[in-house]
Write an enzyme that holds these catalytic residues in place. Structure first.
Site, PDB file in Angstrom:
ATOM      1  N   ALA A 105     -86.107 -13.362 -29.129  1.00 13.41           N
ATOM      2  CA  ALA A 105     -87.285 -14.183 -28.872  1.00 13.41           C
ATOM      3  C   ALA A 105     -86.899 -15.224 -27.827  1.00 13.41           C
ATOM      4  CB  ALA A 105     -87.730 -14.854 -30.157  1.00 13.41           C
TER       5      ALA A 105
ATOM      6  N   GLY B 220     -84.334 -10.843 -31.840  1.00 16.82           N
ATOM      7  CA  GLY B 220     -85.597 -10.100 -31.908  1.00 16.82           C
ATOM      8  C   GLY B 220     -85.541  -8.798 -31.129  1.00 16.82           C
TER       9      GLY B 220
ATOM     10  N   GLU C 164     -83.979  -6.491 -33.518  1.00 14.03           N
ATOM     11  CA  GLU C 164     -84.965  -6.266 -34.603  1.00 14.03           C
ATOM     12  C   GLU C 164     -86.088  -5.353 -34.143  1.00 14.03           C
ATOM     13  OE1 GLU C 164     -85.249 -10.616 -35.199  1.00 14.03           O
ATOM     14  OE2 GLU C 164     -85.214 -10.114 -37.329  1.00 14.03           O
TER      15      GLU C 164
ATOM     16  N   GLU D  20     -78.702 -15.117 -34.181  1.00 16.27           N
ATOM     17  CA  GLU D  20     -79.514 -16.288 -34.559  1.00 16.27           C
ATOM     18  C   GLU D  20     -78.686 -17.376 -35.232  1.00 16.27           C
ATOM     19  OE1 GLU D  20     -80.378 -13.114 -34.979  1.00 16.27           O
ATOM     20  OE2 GLU D  20     -82.532 -12.829 -34.605  1.00 16.27           O
TER      21      GLU D  20
END
Ligand code: DAK
Length: 257
Positions: A65, A108, A111, A131
């Site tokens: 992200a 992300g 993911e 993260e």
């Protein structure tokens, strides 16, 4: 449809979305997330498309992200921006989505790749959940999907100790379906997707749904879900055609009905 953060292309029956924020290592900002899922949903609704690919560039599939976009957000701003709902849209896609990953698939990005149905990795692909190094944890399914895909210990190591997986490790541990040379990795993914796109569409859809049921439920319920998808296929023209073609020793001609 005009997009600003992705490119779309159709090669025969394969719809391709290319993440296109190279200046930010393809980090997902809100616009890119929305455009990605809009494009996938449009391909999903297009009967000329049999399978989809999401890719990035050789250096980065996606580095997660967009940290700059969320660095100063409050929890309620994070929730209010509907990010969870956005990431969850991948679960509504009925056709097969393949992630063609080269370079970084982080946070992300990793993911999203493991939310797809299969992964074709270039030899330079690297998967990780960093993260923890910026004071948070995965928020788009990483803890759950990695634990299911890789088992607890390796998932723990990735999520807690920022362990990255090379392409070879991803293949070894079952995260990637194939590892291919960087040169031409997208063409290899397209060839793989074309095989799927040439199969009986309703059977492919039911098969994807049935395999996904294994991640949602007990074996008993999963076996029931499988049967719920198996029997209705006997009402399709493609089932009649597929079995008849086998008996007649010829290739089936699928109609998608
Ligand atoms: N966000 C924003 N910008 C990024 C970025 C990111 N994730 N990753 C890279 N960039 C930008 C860099 O800031 C740099 O920009 P400039 O300085 O040139 O303006 C440019 O891309 C090139 O990056 P580098 O100079 O760092 O390039 P290197 O080759 O040296 O390193 C790298 C590449 C990918 C190893 C490195 O950039 C890196 O470590 N990136 C960050 C990786 C990361 O920590 N990813 C996790 C992000 S957190 C949610 C669901 C999910 C999420 C959030 C919410 N909800 C459901 C609410 C997900 C969170 C995450 O993914």
């Amino acid at each position: 449809m005009t997009y600003t953060t992705i490119l779309t292309e159709i090669r025969r029956r394969v719809g391709i979305v290319t993440l296109n924020r190279p200046q930010a290592m393809n980090a997902f900002n809100s616009t890119m997330l929305t455009e990605l899922f809009d494009a996938l949903e449009a391909f999903d609704a297009d009967e000329n498309i049999g399978a989809m690919i999401v890719t990035g560039n050789e250096k980065a599939f996606a580095a997660g992200a967009d940290i700059k976009e969320m660095a100063y957000a409050s929890p309620f701003e994070m929730i209010g921006q509907g990010r969870v709902e956005k990431w969850d849209r991948i679960r509504g896609i009925k056709k097969v989505v393949i992630a063609a990953v080269s370079g970084w698939a982080l946070g992300g990005g990793c993911e999203f790749a493991i939310s797809c149905d299969m992964i074709i990795a270039s030899e330079s692909a690297k998967f990780g959940q960093p993260e923890i190094t910026i004071g948070v944890i995965p928020g788009a399914g990483g803890t759950q999907r990695l634990a299911r895909l890789l088992g607890k210990n390796l998932a723990m190591e990735m999520v807690i100790n920022n362990r990255t997986l090379t392409a070879a490790e991803a293949l070894q541990f079952g995260l990637a379906n194939r590892v291919v040379p960087v040169d031409g990795y997208l063409d290899a993914a397209v060839a793989f997707a074309e095989e799927i796109a040439a199969r009986a569409p309703l059977a492919v859809r039911m098969a994807k749904d049935a395999v996904n049921a294994a991640f949602e439920t007990t074996l008993t319920e999963g076996l029931k879900a499988e049967k719920r998808n198996f029997y209705p296929l006997f009402s399709t023209e493609d089932q009649k055609e597929g079995m008849k073609a086998f008996i007649e020793k010829r290739k089936p001609n699928w109609k998608g009905r």
